[in-house]
Structures are given as C-alpha cells and as structure tokens.
Design a protein around this motif. Structure first.
Motif, short mmCIF file in Angstrom:
data_model
loop_
_atom_site.label_atom_id
_atom_site.label_comp_id
_atom_site.label_asym_id
_atom_site.label_seq_id
_atom_site.Cartn_x
_atom_site.Cartn_y
_atom_site.Cartn_z
N MET A 68 63.00 39.98 26.47
CA MET A 68 63.18 40.86 25.24
C MET A 68 61.67 40.63 24.71
N GLU A 69 60.85 41.51 24.49
CA GLU A 69 59.81 41.34 23.70
C GLU A 69 59.61 41.51 22.38
N THR A 70 59.28 40.54 21.59
CA THR A 70 59.13 40.76 19.97
C THR A 70 57.94 40.89 19.66
N ARG A 71 57.51 41.96 18.81
CA ARG A 71 56.11 42.48 18.30
C ARG A 71 56.01 42.07 16.65
N ARG A 117 58.91 33.06 12.01
CA ARG A 117 59.60 33.00 13.21
C ARG A 117 59.26 31.33 13.81
#
Length: 80
Positions: free
Chosen positions: A1-4, A14
């Motif tokens: 899962m990629e977080t932008r 974060r």
C-alpha cells in the motif's frame, strides 16, 4: 500500500507516529524481558519444585509413621 503525502508536515506527523510506536514496542519488549526471569522462576516453582517438595514431605511423613509403628509394634493389638 503506497501512501502519498501532500506536505512535509504530513511526513513529519507520520514519522513522529512511527517513532512513538517504535518506542512503545521497545518498552514492551524490555518489560517482557525484565518480567521473563520472574515468570520462569514462578512457573518452575509451581510446576517443578513444589510438586517435588510435596512428594518428599509425604515420603518423610510415611517414613516417620513406619518408624512409630515399629517402635509401638509390641504394644499394638495383633490382628489375625
């Protein structure tokens, strides 16, 4: 899962959350390591040493009762 992330503030937030989670994990690990010897001793006492001591106490008591029976043998009534 990629977080932008849309800003450096989100990245900093974060990272701070991840640091806090890491510190909490390290604290829990230290607590477990500190508590482990005590728990090992308690379980060893409960499941190893205590039953052995009970058996030894019963054996000792039976030995003493046998000795008393041999000493009192001549005075005890004979059962035929």
């Amino acid at each position: 899962m990629e977080t932008r992330f849309s800003s450096f503030e989100q990245i900093d937030t974060r990272l701070e959350i991840l640091r806090t989670q890491r510190q909490l994990s390290l604290y829990r690990l230290r607590r477990q390591l500190n508590d482990a010897p005590g728990e090992i001793l308690r379980s060893g006492w409960r499941y190893g040493l205590l039953p052995s001591l009970k058996i030894m106490a019963i054996d000792w008591s039976l030995g003493k009762l046998r000795n008393i029976r041999h000493v009192l043998g001549p005075w005890l009534p004979q059962v035929h």
